[in-house]
Enzyme design. Structure first.
Site, PDB file in Angstrom:
ATOM      1  N   GLU A 286      -6.155   1.592  -5.566  1.00 15.88           N
ATOM      2  CA  GLU A 286      -6.051   2.185  -6.919  1.00 15.88           C
ATOM      3  C   GLU A 286      -6.290   1.245  -8.389  1.00 15.88           C
ATOM      4  OE1 GLU A 286      -2.839   5.121  -7.007  1.00 15.88           O
ATOM      5  OE2 GLU A 286      -3.721   6.369  -5.620  1.00 15.88           O
TER       6      GLU A 286
ATOM      7  N   GLU B  90      -6.088   8.387   0.727  1.00 18.90           N
ATOM      8  CA  GLU B  90      -4.793   8.968   0.118  1.00 18.90           C
ATOM      9  C   GLU B  90      -4.951  10.422  -0.381  1.00 18.90           C
ATOM     10  OE1 GLU B  90      -1.923   7.011  -2.461  1.00 18.90           O
ATOM     11  OE2 GLU B  90      -2.565   4.977  -1.634  1.00 18.90           O
TER      12      GLU B  90
END
Length: 493
Positions: A179, A293
């Site tokens: 991320e 995710e």
């Protein structure tokens, strides 16, 4: 007459009674391949946790009920793993002892790593004080030296190839960072500096062996994919797969940049569709998409309830054909982003609560594992119809209700074509009275630190019973499902 009908309809609504939904199923309708993309990969905390017995027990338990093949976790380069150091002259010193223990443990249990290359070793960091607020304080700084970063990555890759052999490691995935579009990456400017990190890392891996699979951008909220692919194509940077993230409770604005009204239950797959189209429009249109995710909506501690089963099934229905793998975050509540979990059932992500307690989500994955390998098209938004290799129909049916809302039971009539009139039916249920570990835990007095004996009692009490056996009646089956109930229906014909 119209007024009478309106009053009757109002009475039904007031009483919480919903009209029966009819679902027609043709057992011989055309079918398409149905790989179990939702259960082949799971996420899990950070690397060092995998050395704990509780983690490995949970891994084995989830492996027993799913098609678990790869696991992803953060921080293989964190200082607690001890990979990188420097001597008194500033020369790199590598130590892969814990890396070996981590990967040996996974492989011994039949699971391969998806290697998330993160976070920055302190002595390699441009800013040693750039610490993320997670409890274990990962460093999110770029490296102080690209030469030393290149040296670390090539040494790391060379080591795992030498230890496990290329035929094995070529079946792993190497994902660059986690991320980087939010506070897990401290490069400035974020996007351009991440691309530089990716370029170095991908080329380092390929320099060791071209068969190593590398990808990114591993972004939150399905971001950056189009720019990432454009950059890679223009600069001839290797990319073997695209990875990104999206959760049901990510905001619509973060996922899509709009203010549309999109139900939480629809957001993950809408985002996956967006990214899939970006890949197809790129210079590398055939790249696989790994959704590394995701999870269902988490308000009101919904992830500890039967809601997960219905929401998972609905996500599978919507995301089929969009991704090669979806990595549910996480398989275990052995998890410390906010520090040690104080007690079981606090709405954490995993399939098993602290101490190895099976949650409803654990039972949901076990039920949906039993779906077949071919999917039969069906227009209903509450059903997945599949066929196994022996011809058995395996059907998931659910009554999804958002945790922000209250709902009522719903009746379904399943009408079958090309099935014997009195075909045998087996029905398994997950709902508030089947597999509801949270209720059993509360009935036990909600112990903060359950003993092993209490954990065993909880798992025994909530284990799903053998399927109910019945027969079709005139090729029909009537079922009533409570809110967020999930049933698996098996029919031999």
């Amino acid at each position: 007459m119209r007024s009478v009908l309106c009053l009757l309809m109002l009475a039904f609504v007031t009483m919480g009674i919903q009209a029966q939904e009819e679902v027609r199923i043709n057992a011989n309708a055309p079918a398409t391949p149905f790989p179990h993309f939702w259960e082949q990969m799971f996420g899990s905390g950070r690397a060092i946790l995998s050395l704990r017995e509780g983690y490995r027990n949970d891994l084995r338990a989830v492996k027993e009920v799913t098609d678990f093949r790869h696991v992803r976790f953060h921080a293989i380069l964190h200082d607690e793993v001890g990979v990188y150091n420097e001597d008194e002259h500033g020369n790199p010193v590598y130590n892969f002892a814990y890396v070996d223990q981590i990967y040996d443990g996974l492989l011994k249990n039949g699971v391969r790593p998806l290697v998330e290359i993160s976070f920055m070793p302190k002595k390699l960091a441009f800013n040693p004080d750039a610490l993320h607020p997670f409890w274990y304080k990962p460093n999110v700084s770029p490296p102080k030296s690209w030469d030393k970063w290149d040296g670390l990555i090539t040494a790391f890759a060379r080591h795992v190839v030498e230890r496990y052999r290329i035929d094995e490691v070529a079946q792993w995935y190497f994902e660059v960072w986690n991320e980087p579009n939010i506070d897990f990456w401290g490069g400035i400017p974020r996007k351009r500096s991440y691309f530089e990190l990716y370029d170095h890392t991908a080329r380092d891996l390929k320099s060791v062996n071209s068969r190593l699979r590398v990808g990114g951008p591993a972004t939150a909220a399905a971001a950056w994919v189009d720019d990432f692919l454009k950059h890679a194509a223009e600069n001839h940077v290797p990319v073997d797969f695209v990875s990104t993230h999206g959760y049901a409770d990510d905001t619509v604005e973060d996922l899509f940049g709009t203010k549309e009204d999109i139900a939480m239950e629809d957001r993950v797959c809408r985002a996956a569709e967006k990214v899939k189209k970006q890949i197809q429009a790129s210079a590398m249109p055939a790249l696989p998409l790994l959704w590394t995710e995701w999870n269902v909506a988490g308000m009101n501690e919904a992830r500890d309830t039967s809601y997960v089963g219905a929401a998972l099934a609905d996500t599978i229905r919507e995301c089929d054909g969009l991704t090669e793998a979806m990595s549910f975050w996480t398989f275990s509540d052995v998890f410390e982003e906010g520090g040690p979990i104080a007690k079981p059932f606090v709405g954490m992500f995993g399939l098993r609560a602290e101490g190895g307690i099976n949650k409803p989500s654990y039972y949901a994955f076990g039920l949906l594992h039993k779906l077949g390998i071919e999917r039969i098209a069906n227009a209903s938004s509450n059903v997945i119809v599949t066929k196994r290799g022996d011809g058995t129909l395996a059907i998931a049916l659910w009554n999804l209700m958002s945790p922000r809302k209250t709902g009522s039971a719903k009746t379904f009539r399943l009408e079958f074509d090309q099935v014997a009139d009195r075909a045998e039916v087996r029905i398994s249920r997950l709902d508030d009275t089947h597999g509801n570990t949270l209720t059993a835990y509360r009935a036990m007095g909600s112990p903060q630190y359950p003993t092993p004996e209490q954990v065993a009692r909880l798992n025994a009490a909530t284990k799903l019973p053998e399927p109910q056996r019945t027969h079709l009646a005139g090729r029909q089956l009537d079922l009533e499902l409570d809110p967020n109930a999930l049933v698996l229906i098996e029919i031999s014909h």
